[in-house]
Design a protein around this motif. Structure first.
Motif, short mmCIF file in Angstrom:
data_model
loop_
_atom_site.label_atom_id
_atom_site.label_comp_id
_atom_site.label_asym_id
_atom_site.label_seq_id
_atom_site.Cartn_x
_atom_site.Cartn_y
_atom_site.Cartn_z
N THR A 22 -86.95 -12.24 -16.21
CA THR A 22 -86.27 -12.95 -17.30
C THR A 22 -85.00 -12.18 -17.64
OG1 THR A 22 -87.39 -11.69 -19.02
CG2 THR A 22 -88.48 -13.73 -18.26
N HIS A 23 -84.11 -12.81 -18.36
CA HIS A 23 -82.92 -12.09 -18.83
C HIS A 23 -83.32 -10.91 -19.71
CE1 HIS A 23 -80.41 -15.94 -18.10
NE2 HIS A 23 -80.31 -15.13 -17.08
N PHE A 24 -84.38 -11.08 -20.46
CA PHE A 24 -84.91 -10.01 -21.31
C PHE A 24 -85.28 -8.80 -20.45
CE2 PHE A 24 -88.70 -8.08 -23.35
CZ PHE A 24 -88.15 -7.70 -24.58
N GLU A 25 -86.00 -9.04 -19.37
CA GLU A 25 -86.39 -7.96 -18.47
C GLU A 25 -85.19 -7.38 -17.74
OE1 GLU A 25 -90.84 -9.69 -17.36
OE2 GLU A 25 -89.09 -10.38 -16.24
N ALA A 26 -84.30 -8.25 -17.27
CA ALA A 26 -83.12 -7.78 -16.54
C ALA A 26 -82.21 -6.90 -17.41
CB ALA A 26 -82.34 -8.97 -15.98
N LEU A 27 -82.15 -7.21 -18.68
CA LEU A 27 -81.32 -6.42 -19.59
C LEU A 27 -81.96 -5.06 -19.88
CD1 LEU A 27 -78.68 -6.52 -21.24
CD2 LEU A 27 -80.03 -7.43 -23.14
N LEU A 70 -84.74 -9.94 -33.07
CA LEU A 70 -85.87 -10.86 -32.88
C LEU A 70 -85.45 -12.11 -32.12
CD1 LEU A 70 -87.76 -10.96 -36.32
CD2 LEU A 70 -88.65 -10.11 -34.14
N PHE A 71 -84.34 -12.70 -32.57
CA PHE A 71 -83.86 -13.93 -31.96
C PHE A 71 -83.50 -13.71 -30.50
CE2 PHE A 71 -80.39 -16.67 -30.58
CZ PHE A 71 -81.01 -17.90 -30.69
N LEU A 72 -82.69 -12.68 -30.21
CA LEU A 72 -82.25 -12.46 -28.83
C LEU A 72 -83.41 -12.11 -27.91
CD1 LEU A 72 -78.83 -10.63 -29.23
CD2 LEU A 72 -79.26 -13.02 -28.56
N CYS A 73 -84.37 -11.33 -28.39
CA CYS A 73 -85.53 -11.03 -27.56
C CYS A 73 -86.19 -12.32 -27.09
CB CYS A 73 -86.54 -10.16 -28.30
SG CYS A 73 -86.09 -8.41 -28.41
N GLU A 74 -86.41 -13.24 -28.01
CA GLU A 74 -87.05 -14.51 -27.65
C GLU A 74 -86.14 -15.37 -26.80
OE1 GLU A 74 -88.93 -18.35 -29.95
OE2 GLU A 74 -89.30 -16.35 -30.77
N TRP A 75 -84.88 -15.48 -27.18
CA TRP A 75 -83.92 -16.33 -26.47
C TRP A 75 -83.74 -15.86 -25.03
CZ3 TRP A 75 -78.72 -15.61 -24.77
CH2 TRP A 75 -78.01 -16.79 -24.54
N LEU A 76 -83.84 -14.56 -24.82
CA LEU A 76 -83.67 -13.99 -23.48
C LEU A 76 -84.95 -14.06 -22.63
CD1 LEU A 76 -81.61 -10.85 -24.51
CD2 LEU A 76 -80.77 -12.79 -23.16
N ASP A 106 -64.53 -17.44 -30.74
CA ASP A 106 -63.97 -16.51 -29.76
C ASP A 106 -64.15 -15.05 -30.17
OD1 ASP A 106 -63.28 -18.75 -28.33
OD2 ASP A 106 -61.13 -18.62 -28.75
N ALA A 107 -64.06 -14.76 -31.46
CA ALA A 107 -64.27 -13.39 -31.93
C ALA A 107 -65.72 -12.98 -31.72
CB ALA A 107 -63.89 -13.27 -33.40
N TRP A 108 -66.65 -13.88 -32.02
CA TRP A 108 -68.07 -13.60 -31.81
C TRP A 108 -68.32 -13.31 -30.33
CZ3 TRP A 108 -72.45 -14.67 -29.23
CH2 TRP A 108 -73.66 -14.34 -29.82
N LEU A 109 -67.77 -14.16 -29.48
CA LEU A 109 -67.96 -13.99 -28.04
C LEU A 109 -67.33 -12.70 -27.54
CD1 LEU A 109 -67.35 -17.67 -26.91
CD2 LEU A 109 -69.53 -16.42 -26.79
N ALA A 110 -66.17 -12.33 -28.06
CA ALA A 110 -65.52 -11.08 -27.65
C ALA A 110 -66.37 -9.87 -28.02
CB ALA A 110 -64.13 -10.97 -28.28
N CYS A 111 -66.96 -9.91 -29.21
CA CYS A 111 -67.86 -8.82 -29.63
C CYS A 111 -69.07 -8.73 -28.71
CB CYS A 111 -68.29 -9.01 -31.08
SG CYS A 111 -66.96 -8.81 -32.28
N MET A 112 -69.63 -9.88 -28.35
CA MET A 112 -70.81 -9.88 -27.49
C MET A 112 -70.46 -9.44 -26.07
SD MET A 112 -74.04 -10.08 -27.30
CE MET A 112 -74.55 -10.84 -28.83
N ALA A 113 -69.31 -9.86 -25.55
CA ALA A 113 -68.90 -9.43 -24.21
C ALA A 113 -68.71 -7.91 -24.17
CB ALA A 113 -67.62 -10.14 -23.79
N ALA A 114 -68.09 -7.37 -25.20
CA ALA A 114 -67.89 -5.92 -25.28
C ALA A 114 -69.23 -5.20 -25.40
CB ALA A 114 -66.98 -5.58 -26.45
N LEU A 129 -75.18 -14.67 -19.15
CA LEU A 129 -75.40 -14.67 -20.60
C LEU A 129 -74.17 -15.16 -21.35
CD1 LEU A 129 -77.44 -11.37 -21.12
CD2 LEU A 129 -78.27 -13.74 -21.03
N MET A 130 -73.00 -14.73 -20.93
CA MET A 130 -71.79 -15.17 -21.62
C MET A 130 -71.58 -16.67 -21.48
SD MET A 130 -70.68 -12.74 -23.42
CE MET A 130 -69.21 -13.61 -24.01
N GLY A 131 -71.97 -17.24 -20.35
CA GLY A 131 -71.89 -18.69 -20.20
C GLY A 131 -72.81 -19.40 -21.19
N ALA A 132 -74.02 -18.87 -21.34
CA ALA A 132 -74.98 -19.45 -22.29
C ALA A 132 -74.53 -19.20 -23.73
CB ALA A 132 -76.37 -18.87 -22.05
#
Length: 161
Positions: A22-27, A70-76, A106-114, A129-132
C-alpha cells in the motif's frame, strides 16, 4: 492395471508475485506519516505562498497534526483509525467554512510536495500521491474560477407526482 487418479501429485498454486505494498507501507508506515505531517506543517509555517492556508489553522497545530496523521494513515491504506474515531472524513463539509481557491490549493500542494521530498519518498510514490492529492485539493476548491460544486444529498423522500 488400474491407475488411481487420487494418487496424482498436484502442484500447489504459487503466487506469481508479491502483492503491491500500500502507499502507507511504501512510505514507511505510521512513523513516516508522522514525519510527513511534521514536514508539511513546517513548510506551511515557512512558505510565504502558504500564509493564507496557515492562517486557516489554530496557532497550536498539535491537534491538527494528530488528525492529519490519522487521516493520511487511513487514506494511504493503513489502519482505519480515522474513521473509527471520527467517522466519515466529509472533507468538503469540514473545510466548507474556509475560502479555498486556486492559490490555497497550490500552496497546500507545494507544502505537501516539499514534505514528501523531506521524507525521501520514492519518486514514483511521490508522483502517484501528488496526483491523488491534486484531485482531492482541486475538488476542495469553493472559490475562484470554476470551483467544484457542492453536492447535496437530500435526506427527505421525494413526493411522487
Amino acid at each position: 492395471m488400474t491407475i488411481c487418479m487420487n494418487d496424482a501429485v498436484t502442484p500447489q498454486a504459487q503466487p506469481l508475485s508479491k502483492p503491491m505494498p500500500t502507499h502507507f507501507e511504501a512510505l514507511g508506515g505510521e512513523s513516516a506519516v508522522v514525519r510527513l505531517v511534521q514536514a508539511f506543517y513546517r513548510h506551511m509555517d515557512s512558505r510565504t505562498d502558504a500564509r493564507t492556508v496557515r492562517a486557516m489553522h489554530a496557532s497550536d497545530l498539535t491537534a491538527t497534526q494528530d488528525v492529519l496523521v490519522l487521516f493520511l494513515c487511513e487514506w494511504l491504506g493503513g489502519p482505519k483509525n480515522y474513521t473509527t474515531q471520527r467517522g466519515h472524513p466529509r472533507l468538503r463539509m469540514r473545510h466548507g467554512s474556509f475560502a479555498i481557491g486556486v492559490p490555497e490549493r497550490d500552496a497546500w500542494l507545494a507544502c505537501m510536495a516539499a514534505a514528501l521530498e523531506d521524507v525521501n519518498a520514492a519518486p514514483a510514490l511521490s508522483e502517484a500521491l501528488m496526483g491523488a492529492f491534486f484531485k482531492t485539493a482541486d475538488w476542495m476548491r469553493n472559490t475562484g474560477p470554476d470551483p467544484s460544486p457542492f453536492v447535496t444529498i437530500s435526506t427527505t423522500p421525494k413526493e411522487s407526482s
